[in-house]
Design an enzyme around this catalytic site. Structure first.
Site, PDB file in Angstrom:
ATOM      1  N   PHE A 133      -9.195 -20.054 -10.934  1.00 38.03           N
ATOM      2  CA  PHE A 133      -9.812 -19.597  -9.676  1.00 38.03           C
ATOM      3  C   PHE A 133      -9.082 -20.077  -8.434  1.00 38.03           C
ATOM      4  CE2 PHE A 133     -11.660 -23.848  -9.713  1.00 38.03           C
ATOM      5  CZ  PHE A 133     -11.667 -24.171  -8.362  1.00 38.03           C
TER       6      PHE A 133
ATOM      7  N   LYS B 231      -5.966 -10.964 -17.174  1.00 34.77           N
ATOM      8  CA  LYS B 231      -7.390 -11.285 -17.045  1.00 34.77           C
ATOM      9  C   LYS B 231      -7.499 -12.355 -15.966  1.00 34.77           C
ATOM     10  CE  LYS B 231     -10.092 -14.359 -18.428  1.00 34.77           C
ATOM     11  NZ  LYS B 231     -10.909 -14.519 -17.209  1.00 34.77           N
TER      12      LYS B 231
ATOM     13  N   GLU C 296     -12.737 -14.945 -13.558  1.00 35.38           N
ATOM     14  CA  GLU C 296     -13.977 -14.201 -13.313  1.00 35.38           C
ATOM     15  C   GLU C 296     -14.664 -14.685 -12.037  1.00 35.38           C
ATOM     16  OE1 GLU C 296     -13.333 -16.313 -15.666  1.00 35.38           O
ATOM     17  OE2 GLU C 296     -14.946 -17.787 -15.880  1.00 35.38           O
ATOM     18  N   ARG C 297     -14.143 -15.810 -11.476  1.00 34.00           N
ATOM     19  CA  ARG C 297     -14.788 -16.348 -10.277  1.00 34.00           C
ATOM     20  C   ARG C 297     -14.218 -15.774  -8.981  1.00 34.00           C
ATOM     21  NH1 ARG C 297     -15.642 -22.673 -11.474  1.00 34.00           N
ATOM     22  NH2 ARG C 297     -13.735 -22.677 -12.714  1.00 34.00           N
TER      23      ARG C 297
ATOM     24  N   SER D 120      -7.558 -25.035 -16.812  1.00 35.15           N
ATOM     25  CA  SER D 120      -7.967 -26.388 -17.220  1.00 35.15           C
ATOM     26  C   SER D 120      -7.404 -26.760 -18.591  1.00 35.15           C
ATOM     27  CB  SER D 120      -9.489 -26.445 -17.268  1.00 35.15           C
ATOM     28  OG  SER D 120      -9.950 -25.554 -18.273  1.00 35.15           O
TER      29      SER D 120
ATOM     30  N   CYS E 182      -3.819 -27.763  -8.071  1.00 30.86           N
ATOM     31  CA  CYS E 182      -3.310 -28.543  -9.209  1.00 30.86           C
ATOM     32  C   CYS E 182      -2.248 -29.522  -8.736  1.00 30.86           C
ATOM     33  CB  CYS E 182      -2.738 -27.631 -10.276  1.00 30.86           C
ATOM     34  SG  CYS E 182      -1.254 -26.797  -9.722  1.00 30.86           S
TER      35      CYS E 182
ATOM     36  N   GLU F 118      -9.677 -35.491 -13.579  1.00 29.39           N
ATOM     37  CA  GLU F 118      -9.183 -34.672 -12.469  1.00 29.39           C
ATOM     38  C   GLU F 118     -10.420 -34.277 -11.662  1.00 29.39           C
ATOM     39  OE1 GLU F 118      -7.790 -30.718 -13.504  1.00 29.39           O
ATOM     40  OE2 GLU F 118      -6.426 -30.699 -11.794  1.00 29.39           O
TER      41      GLU F 118
HETATM   42  P1  NAD Z   1     -10.512 -22.737 -16.207  1.00 27.54           P
HETATM   43  O1  NAD Z   1      -9.768 -23.253 -17.381  1.00 27.54           O
HETATM   44  O2  NAD Z   1     -11.973 -22.976 -16.140  1.00 27.54           O
HETATM   45  O3  NAD Z   1     -10.309 -21.154 -16.109  1.00 27.54           O
HETATM   46  C1  NAD Z   1      -9.026 -20.575 -16.256  1.00 27.54           C
HETATM   47  C2  NAD Z   1      -9.134 -19.314 -17.093  1.00 27.54           C
HETATM   48  O4  NAD Z   1      -9.503 -19.650 -18.424  1.00 27.54           O
HETATM   49  C3  NAD Z   1     -10.179 -18.344 -16.571  1.00 27.54           C
HETATM   50  O5  NAD Z   1      -9.627 -17.055 -16.597  1.00 27.54           O
HETATM   51  C4  NAD Z   1     -11.356 -18.511 -17.520  1.00 27.54           C
HETATM   52  O6  NAD Z   1     -12.032 -17.313 -17.755  1.00 27.54           O
HETATM   53  C5  NAD Z   1     -10.722 -19.013 -18.802  1.00 27.54           C
HETATM   54  N1  NAD Z   1     -11.514 -20.055 -19.480  1.00 27.54           N
HETATM   55  C6  NAD Z   1     -12.292 -21.003 -18.897  1.00 27.54           C
HETATM   56  N2  NAD Z   1     -12.803 -21.830 -19.840  1.00 27.54           N
HETATM   57  C7  NAD Z   1     -12.339 -21.397 -21.020  1.00 27.54           C
HETATM   58  C8  NAD Z   1     -12.501 -21.855 -22.368  1.00 27.54           C
HETATM   59  N3  NAD Z   1     -13.248 -22.918 -22.658  1.00 27.54           N
HETATM   60  N4  NAD Z   1     -11.886 -21.172 -23.350  1.00 27.54           N
HETATM   61  C9  NAD Z   1     -11.115 -20.114 -23.070  1.00 27.54           C
HETATM   62  N5  NAD Z   1     -10.930 -19.642 -21.801  1.00 27.54           N
HETATM   63  C10 NAD Z   1     -11.528 -20.271 -20.800  1.00 27.54           C
HETATM   64  O7  NAD Z   1      -9.768 -23.309 -14.913  1.00 27.54           O
HETATM   65  P2  NAD Z   1     -10.265 -23.180 -13.414  1.00 27.54           P
HETATM   66  O8  NAD Z   1     -11.427 -24.083 -13.212  1.00 27.54           O
HETATM   67  O9  NAD Z   1     -10.388 -21.758 -13.032  1.00 27.54           O
HETATM   68  O10 NAD Z   1      -8.988 -23.777 -12.648  1.00 27.54           O
HETATM   69  C11 NAD Z   1      -8.848 -25.135 -12.324  1.00 27.54           C
HETATM   70  C12 NAD Z   1      -7.936 -25.841 -13.294  1.00 27.54           C
HETATM   71  O11 NAD Z   1      -6.681 -25.175 -13.344  1.00 27.54           O
HETATM   72  C13 NAD Z   1      -7.622 -27.266 -12.870  1.00 27.54           C
HETATM   73  O12 NAD Z   1      -7.635 -28.096 -14.000  1.00 27.54           O
HETATM   74  C14 NAD Z   1      -6.224 -27.167 -12.293  1.00 27.54           C
HETATM   75  O13 NAD Z   1      -5.473 -28.367 -12.336  1.00 27.54           O
HETATM   76  C15 NAD Z   1      -5.636 -26.136 -13.180  1.00 27.54           C
HETATM   77  N6  NAD Z   1      -4.482 -25.506 -12.549  1.00 27.54           N
HETATM   78  C16 NAD Z   1      -3.255 -25.837 -13.018  1.00 27.54           C
HETATM   79  C17 NAD Z   1      -2.120 -25.312 -12.421  1.00 27.54           C
HETATM   80  C18 NAD Z   1      -0.763 -25.683 -12.922  1.00 27.54           C
HETATM   81  O14 NAD Z   1       0.183 -24.966 -12.612  1.00 27.54           O
HETATM   82  N7  NAD Z   1      -0.627 -26.748 -13.688  1.00 27.54           N
HETATM   83  C19 NAD Z   1      -2.252 -24.418 -11.342  1.00 27.54           C
HETATM   84  C20 NAD Z   1      -3.533 -24.093 -10.906  1.00 27.54           C
HETATM   85  C21 NAD Z   1      -4.644 -24.643 -11.514  1.00 27.54           C
END
Ligand code: NAD
Length: 519
Positions: free
Chosen positions: A172, A196, A199-200, A249, A304, A404
């Site tokens: 997101f 994909k 969704e947020r 994440s 991140c 984090e």
């Molecule tokens: P998230 O993992 O909750 O969501 C990311 C995607 O994964 C979404 O499309 C979601 O639908 C899907 N998803 C969520 N939970 C899932 C699960 N249990 N199983 C399968 N799919 C799932 O992440 P977020 O909260 O949207 O984003 C924040 C996180 O992303 C932070 O940890 C941040 O550090 C990380 N991030 C990392 C980078 C990088 O380049 N390292 C860049 C941006 C964000």
């Protein structure tokens, strides 16, 4: 032309009941260059983080809809992969131009769905746009290698070919930049795509897809589905998808890496982070304090690469009171209000999680020297606001250090030497980014050489590389081999074919077949 497609309402279903004349818009799918209504029975309400009003409803696409998107990508691959590289390049030239002309529109959507300030949202678009600009160099980036005459009349050359249908799953926090790390790079190499988005906040991605169509991208090359775990598992399991790019994440990233790899797919997975900034007492004070405040609290700490942990070395600890004063001056408000420095966090759940981490850490012995927990923003009382918060006396076993936080919380550790700081950083499981602030070249050089983190800043708090390089987070922040964008991104989305050829004017005069290796 989109621009109005994502704001038209066409009804939705809740628990099997269809509401046909809702004024609440729905987010569409994008299949074969068309914005398509989902007929799903499951929908997710998307709230504006500053007000918690529902902005749009996002479908959890059905199995049949997701299959339709993959079929579209599969059907388009045959002709798209054979389209000349110059044609693909020209589409990217047009695409970067259209995005640049629509930065404000994209930023407004990001602020509405994600909450960050308008200026920061434009930065989100710009960093993605730079990746699109870089794809315009595909005629150089996709060059192979050639070694002529390595034996009599024989040459070897390698070519980089597309993989087929690829997929992307995004978080997101950068609703424009991260989709743009993915589908433009994949498509310019000749792949087709299913994305994909989170969704947020999928709105920016939908606008970007509409702009891609306007740039001349043929139908089916890039498609978009929506959903959560089921959509992710569909991508991991679908046999027609050859590669997955994930950013988000740890829990999701590890799951996708394992499940996708088990199914024989190439996977790149960028995950969570804990980025440390080390402040050496010889640093330029003004610059360092400003950089720290911006990098800790910008985007409400939801980056991140946020510099969420400061390690003050020796006498630099005397600067902490000034750091607090500067942090107090930040204006917390809705992202679209002029002059806002810190917008809301993404959801009430996220806010509660941040407050819990602060509370727990105080109980564990941390001192809250700037407390943003009880902030109210006039006019936006229902928003998910957390003010800048600073915790000192922190040790590495406290919750605020181990997790984090992903909110506007700066955690401060104090040490006597740089070696101790490096030790702390190298023991942390993450390796996304780090920074050192110093005016001494030898100190900086030692830090760069000894710190085990993939992206290092020297007097630069958020060292995200431009796309002529790649995003090189390491250790616990990354799973995979090839990183995102730059040359590594091209490597990820292509496979090498190596050709060994012999062309002779006359047939060989050998009378027997050779059965042993040439010596
Ligand atoms: P998230 O993992 O909750 O969501 C990311 C995607 O994964 C979404 O499309 C979601 O639908 C899907 N998803 C969520 N939970 C899932 C699960 N249990 N199983 C399968 N799919 C799932 O992440 P977020 O909260 O949207 O984003 C924040 C996180 O992303 C932070 O940890 C941040 O550090 C990380 N991030 C990392 C980078 C990088 O380049 N390292 C860049 C941006 C964000």
């Amino acid at each position: 032309m989109l621009r109005n497609l994502v704001v038209k309402g066409s009804g939705w279903q809740v628990q099997g009941v269809r509401f046909r004349h809702s004024t609440i818009p729905t987010t569409k799918m994008f299949i074969n260059n068309e914005m398509v209504d989902s007929s799903s029975s499951e929908w997710i309400d998307l709230h504006n983080p500053a007000t918690n009003e529902v902005v749009t409803r996002v479908p959890k696409c059905s199995q049949a809809e997701m299959e339709q998107a993959v079929e579209a990508a599969k059907a388009a691959f045959g002709s798209w992969s054979k389209t000349s590289i110059l044609t693909r390049q020209q589409i990217m030239f047009k695409y970067q131009h259209i995005i640049r002309n629509n930065m404000k529109l994209l930023a407004e959507n990001i602020t509405k769905e994600q909450g960050k300030t308008l200026v920061d949202a434009e930065g989100d678009v710009l960093r993605g746009l730079q990746v699109v600009e870089h794809t315009c160099s595909i005629t150089n980036l996709q060059l192979g290698e050639h070694l002529s005459g390595f034996a009599k009349d024989m040459d070897t050359y390698s070519i980089r070919q597309p993989l087929g249908v690829c997929a992307g799953i995004t978080p997101f926090n950068f609703p424009a930049m991260i989709p743009l790390w993915m589908f433009p790079v994949a498509a310019v190499c000749g792949n087709t795509y299913v994305i994909k988005p989170s969704e947020r906040d999928p709105g920016a991605c939908m606008l970007l897809l509409d702009m891609l169509k306007e740039a001349g991208m043929p139908a089916g090359v890039v498609n978009c589905i929506h959903g959560t775990h089921d959509a992710v598992n569909f991508i991991c399991d679908n046999p027609d998808i050859k590669a997955i790019s994930f950013v988000g994440s740890d829990i999701a990233g590890k799951h996708i890496y394992e499940r996708g790899s088990k199914n024989g797919k190439r996977v790149q997975s960028n995950m969570g982070a804990k980025n440390h900034g080390v402040i050496i007492p010889d640093a330029s004070k003004e610059n360092t304090l400003n950089q720290l405040v911006g990098a800790a609290f910008g985007a409400a700490g939801q980056r991140c690469m946020a510099l969420s942990t400061a390690i003050f070395v020796g006498n630099a600890n005397n600067w902490i009171p000034e750091l607090i004063e500067r942090s107090k001056q930040l204006k917390v408000n809705a992202g679209h209000e002029p002059g806002t420095d810190v917008g809301p966090v993404i959801s009430p759940q996220s806010k509660n999680r941040i407050l819990d981490i602060i509370e727990k850490s105080i109980k564990e012995g941390a001192k809250c020297i700037l407390d943003g927990r009880n902030i109210t923003v006039p006019g936006y009382e229902r928003g998910n606001f957390v003010g800048p918060t600073i915790l000192t006396n922190v040790t590495t076993d406290m919750t605020c250090y181990k997790e984090e936080v992903f909110g506007p919380v700066l955690v401060i550790l104090s040490v006597d030497t740089m070696d101790e700081a490096i030790n702390i950083i190298n023991r942390n499981p993450y390796g996304n980014g780090t920074a050192i602030f110093t005016t001494n070249g030898a100190t900086a050089r030692k830090f760069v050489s000894e710190v085990d983190v993939g992206q290092v800043g020297v007097n630069v708090p958020i060292p995200v590389p431009l796309p002529m390089f790649s995003f090189t987070g390491s250790r616990g922040s990354f799973l995979g081999d090839a990183n995102f964008y730059g040359k590594q991104g091209i490597n990820f989305y292509t496979q090498i074919k190596t050709v060994t050829q012999m062309w002779r004017e006359q047939d060989a005069t050998d009378t027997r077949a050779a059965v042993s290796m040439p010596v």
